[in-house]
Design a protein around this motif. Sequence first.
Motif, PDB file in Angstrom:
ATOM      1  N   GLY A   1       0.826  -1.203   0.000  1.00  9.13           N
ATOM      2  CA  GLY A   1       0.000   0.000   0.000  1.00  9.13           C
ATOM      3  C   GLY A   1       0.858   1.250   0.000  1.00  9.13           C
ATOM      4  O   GLY A   1       0.601   2.216  -0.724  1.00  9.13           O
ATOM      5  N   LEU A   2       1.938   1.222   0.797  1.00  9.49           N
ATOM      6  CA  LEU A   2       2.870   2.343   0.837  1.00  9.49           C
ATOM      7  C   LEU A   2       3.537   2.531  -0.516  1.00  9.49           C
ATOM      8  O   LEU A   2       3.739   3.657  -0.989  1.00  9.49           O
ATOM      9  CB  LEU A   2       3.952   2.107   1.886  1.00  9.49           C
ATOM     10  CG  LEU A   2       3.605   2.530   3.300  1.00  9.49           C
ATOM     11  CD1 LEU A   2       4.729   2.141   4.238  1.00  9.49           C
ATOM     12  CD2 LEU A   2       3.386   4.027   3.362  1.00  9.49           C
ATOM     13  N   MET A   3       3.884   1.404  -1.141  1.00 15.33           N
ATOM     14  CA  MET A   3       4.488   1.476  -2.469  1.00 15.33           C
ATOM     15  C   MET A   3       3.561   2.207  -3.433  1.00 15.33           C
ATOM     16  O   MET A   3       3.981   3.033  -4.227  1.00 15.33           O
ATOM     17  CB  MET A   3       4.729   0.067  -3.019  1.00 15.33           C
ATOM     18  CG  MET A   3       6.020  -0.567  -2.575  1.00 15.33           C
ATOM     19  SD  MET A   3       6.092  -2.312  -3.002  1.00 15.33           S
ATOM     20  CE  MET A   3       6.095  -2.254  -4.784  1.00 15.33           C
ATOM     21  N   LEU A   4       2.270   1.863  -3.335  1.00 10.70           N
ATOM     22  CA  LEU A   4       1.307   2.482  -4.240  1.00 10.70           C
ATOM     23  C   LEU A   4       1.143   3.963  -3.929  1.00 10.70           C
ATOM     24  O   LEU A   4       1.047   4.791  -4.827  1.00 10.70           O
ATOM     25  CB  LEU A   4      -0.051   1.780  -4.113  1.00 10.70           C
ATOM     26  CG  LEU A   4      -0.135   0.383  -4.703  1.00 10.70           C
ATOM     27  CD1 LEU A   4      -1.445  -0.264  -4.302  1.00 10.70           C
ATOM     28  CD2 LEU A   4       0.003   0.424  -6.206  1.00 10.70           C
ATOM     29  N   MET A   5       1.137   4.303  -2.634  1.00  8.97           N
ATOM     30  CA  MET A   5       0.920   5.704  -2.264  1.00  8.97           C
ATOM     31  C   MET A   5       2.085   6.590  -2.646  1.00  8.97           C
ATOM     32  O   MET A   5       1.907   7.749  -2.999  1.00  8.97           O
ATOM     33  CB  MET A   5       0.674   5.826  -0.760  1.00  8.97           C
ATOM     34  CG  MET A   5      -0.670   5.278  -0.347  1.00  8.97           C
ATOM     35  SD  MET A   5      -1.183   5.862   1.276  1.00  8.97           S
ATOM     36  CE  MET A   5       0.179   5.351   2.292  1.00  8.97           C
ATOM     37  N   THR A   6       3.303   6.063  -2.544  1.00 10.70           N
ATOM     38  CA  THR A   6       4.470   6.887  -2.839  1.00 10.70           C
ATOM     39  C   THR A   6       4.987   6.672  -4.253  1.00 10.70           C
ATOM     40  O   THR A   6       5.908   7.348  -4.688  1.00 10.70           O
ATOM     41  CB  THR A   6       5.627   6.565  -1.872  1.00 10.70           C
ATOM     42  OG1 THR A   6       5.977   5.198  -2.035  1.00 10.70           O
ATOM     43  CG2 THR A   6       5.242   6.831  -0.441  1.00 10.70           C
ATOM     44  N   ASN A   7       4.391   5.717  -4.956  1.00  7.63           N
ATOM     45  CA  ASN A   7       4.807   5.408  -6.321  1.00  7.63           C
ATOM     46  C   ASN A   7       6.271   4.996  -6.368  1.00  7.63           C
ATOM     47  O   ASN A   7       6.979   5.230  -7.338  1.00  7.63           O
ATOM     48  CB  ASN A   7       4.578   6.612  -7.246  1.00  7.63           C
ATOM     49  CG  ASN A   7       4.626   6.216  -8.703  1.00  7.63           C
ATOM     50  OD1 ASN A   7       4.276   5.093  -9.046  1.00  7.63           O
ATOM     51  ND2 ASN A   7       5.093   7.106  -9.553  1.00  7.63           N
ATOM     52  N   CYS A   8       6.711   4.371  -5.278  1.00  3.58           N
ATOM     53  CA  CYS A   8       8.129   4.135  -5.116  1.00  3.58           C
ATOM     54  C   CYS A   8       8.345   2.663  -4.796  1.00  3.58           C
ATOM     55  O   CYS A   8       7.629   2.097  -3.982  1.00  3.58           O
ATOM     56  CB  CYS A   8       8.594   5.021  -3.964  1.00  3.58           C
ATOM     57  SG  CYS A   8      10.300   4.887  -3.580  1.00  3.58           S
ATOM     58  N   ARG A   9       9.360   2.050  -5.401  1.00  9.88           N
ATOM     59  CA  ARG A   9       9.584   0.628  -5.187  1.00  9.88           C
ATOM     60  C   ARG A   9       9.964   0.307  -3.744  1.00  9.88           C
ATOM     61  O   ARG A   9       9.697  -0.768  -3.225  1.00  9.88           O
ATOM     62  CB  ARG A   9      10.691   0.141  -6.127  1.00  9.88           C
ATOM     63  CG  ARG A   9      10.513  -1.275  -6.572  1.00  9.88           C
ATOM     64  CD  ARG A   9      11.307  -1.637  -7.805  1.00  9.88           C
ATOM     65  NE  ARG A   9      12.592  -1.025  -7.943  1.00  9.88           N
ATOM     66  CZ  ARG A   9      13.727  -1.511  -7.450  1.00  9.88           C
ATOM     67  NH1 ARG A   9      13.708  -2.585  -6.723  1.00  9.88           N
ATOM     68  NH2 ARG A   9      14.874  -0.866  -7.652  1.00  9.88           N
ATOM     69  N   ILE A  10      10.661   1.240  -3.102  1.00 13.39           N
ATOM     70  CA  ILE A  10      11.073   1.010  -1.718  1.00 13.39           C
ATOM     71  C   ILE A  10      10.682   2.235  -0.909  1.00 13.39           C
ATOM     72  O   ILE A  10      11.470   3.174  -0.796  1.00 13.39           O
ATOM     73  CB  ILE A  10      12.601   0.804  -1.613  1.00 13.39           C
ATOM     74  CG1 ILE A  10      13.042  -0.287  -2.588  1.00 13.39           C
ATOM     75  CG2 ILE A  10      12.987   0.402  -0.205  1.00 13.39           C
ATOM     76  CD1 ILE A  10      14.545  -0.512  -2.604  1.00 13.39           C
ATOM     77  N   PRO A  11       9.466   2.263  -0.375  1.00 16.46           N
ATOM     78  CA  PRO A  11       8.988   3.490   0.274  1.00 16.46           C
ATOM     79  C   PRO A  11       9.716   3.834   1.578  1.00 16.46           C
ATOM     80  O   PRO A  11       9.776   4.995   1.955  1.00 16.46           O
ATOM     81  CB  PRO A  11       7.508   3.190   0.551  1.00 16.46           C
ATOM     82  CG  PRO A  11       7.377   1.727   0.463  1.00 16.46           C
ATOM     83  CD  PRO A  11       8.468   1.212  -0.399  1.00 16.46           C
ATOM     84  N   ILE A  12      10.213   2.830   2.280  1.00 13.06           N
ATOM     85  CA  ILE A  12      10.952   3.109   3.522  1.00 13.06           C
ATOM     86  C   ILE A  12      12.277   2.370   3.438  1.00 13.06           C
ATOM     87  O   ILE A  12      12.307   1.189   3.109  1.00 13.06           O
ATOM     88  CB  ILE A  12      10.193   2.619   4.761  1.00 13.06           C
ATOM     89  CG1 ILE A  12       8.799   3.219   4.789  1.00 13.06           C
ATOM     90  CG2 ILE A  12      10.939   2.990   6.024  1.00 13.06           C
ATOM     91  CD1 ILE A  12       7.998   2.808   5.993  1.00 13.06           C
ATOM     92  N   ILE A  13      13.375   3.055   3.735  1.00 15.02           N
ATOM     93  CA  ILE A  13      14.675   2.404   3.586  1.00 15.02           C
ATOM     94  C   ILE A  13      15.564   2.742   4.775  1.00 15.02           C
ATOM     95  O   ILE A  13      15.494   3.835   5.336  1.00 15.02           O
ATOM     96  CB  ILE A  13      15.307   2.832   2.233  1.00 15.02           C
ATOM     97  CG1 ILE A  13      16.515   1.980   1.930  1.00 15.02           C
ATOM     98  CG2 ILE A  13      15.642   4.304   2.220  1.00 15.02           C
ATOM     99  CD1 ILE A  13      16.930   2.079   0.477  1.00 15.02           C
ATOM    100  N   VAL A  14      16.384   1.791   5.165  1.00 13.02           N
ATOM    101  CA  VAL A  14      17.273   1.973   6.312  1.00 13.02           C
ATOM    102  C   VAL A  14      18.687   2.277   5.835  1.00 13.02           C
ATOM    103  O   VAL A  14      19.178   1.632   4.912  1.00 13.02           O
ATOM    104  CB  VAL A  14      17.316   0.688   7.168  1.00 13.02           C
ATOM    105  CG1 VAL A  14      18.322   0.801   8.276  1.00 13.02           C
ATOM    106  CG2 VAL A  14      15.951   0.417   7.744  1.00 13.02           C
ATOM    107  N   LEU A  15      19.317   3.241   6.467  1.00 10.70           N
ATOM    108  CA  LEU A  15      20.691   3.558   6.078  1.00 10.70           C
ATOM    109  C   LEU A  15      21.644   2.537   6.686  1.00 10.70           C
ATOM    110  O   LEU A  15      21.622   2.287   7.891  1.00 10.70           O
ATOM    111  CB  LEU A  15      21.050   4.963   6.564  1.00 10.70           C
ATOM    112  CG  LEU A  15      22.351   5.543   6.011  1.00 10.70           C
ATOM    113  CD1 LEU A  15      22.305   5.576   4.498  1.00 10.70           C
ATOM    114  CD2 LEU A  15      22.589   6.923   6.571  1.00 10.70           C
TER     115      LEU A  15
END
Lengths: 149, 203
Positions: free
Chosen positions: A33-47
């Motif tokens: 769902g987050l992917m769809l909302m942000t249009n991004c393959r990895i909506p949350i990423i850890v450094l």
Amino acid sequence: MKRSSDQIQLRKLYSRILNLLLPMTSAVMTWKGLMLMTNCRIPIIVLVSGGMADLNRGDLFFTSNFSDDPIHVGETMVFQVEGRGIPIIHRVIKLHKKVNGELKLLTKGDENPVDDRGLYPPGQEWLRRENIIGKVQGIFCCCAWETPY
Amino acid sequence: MADGDKKKATLPFGADEKPIKVDKWDGSAVKNALDDVAKKILTDKDCGYGYVENYVLMDTRLLICTVSVMFALAALVYDYLRPFPDSRPVLILCVISYFVLMGVLTVYTTFKEKNVILVAHQKDQAGVDPDNIWTVSSSLRRFDDMYTLHIAYEDGQTSQSREASVVKSVASWFDEEGTLLMDLFTQEVKSIHSSLLTEKKEK
């Protein structure tokens, strides 16, 4: 009598399996769902490793990838190049935009002495739109759990 | 006519069965033990009333969950086969369906299933009249010792319904080591059962 106790045992077992699965599927679907909302393959990423000013290992980044959100020099982007499995989070330092909208980007980690050309695959001097996973919109810092190397 | 009392529960329950012992501090184990005995009393053919369990309530819930899991798996597989931007339409469908179903599930368990642990049909002896329906529900709040056992009876012929419940501390039926005192609890369940049946005769 045995048949009905088998039936209830089967149902209890299946019910237990579902109770295990549902939290997992809910997590997966929230991610999608987050992917769809942000249009991004990895909506949350850890450094995972340092290299940027004020950004530390263990911080969480929220990324988005809207096509109507133009990229500017100075913004921090998450990108991925062929040959490297792990996405990289660095700043855009140079940007060329062709008339037809095609982009060429050069990135650099704040604390690195040189730009990222050494990270790009041989022959690639600039990042293209396809390499970009998303733009960093926000940081949730100091999560500091164990990050995989 | 003592049609409900014809098959009396024999006490103690299956003398060959081991006594049930649970961790008396584990609320969920205690509730499950009590629930299982209550269910057995109503459904067991040999030492219970032999009513037929109706699985529709539970099965509907299992169905809703299964369909939800299917949508999640579909999303996972499709996104794996055709990576993100291409999988958008399918993902949108799956994600929306999944969360809608989760909503349906929540509404269902909150309002329809509630605390029901058993729905059983008391078949008519002659096979002519419609079944009487017994619905058992129970609740035991977290860290609380008060167990509520609620039995509802719906007469198949008159469609009248009656219900009765008992709210007692679980300490009434378990001893110090956590062994379930089968006789006491069985007695409790049977007395509610009989009270619902005798009420009917008086009317």
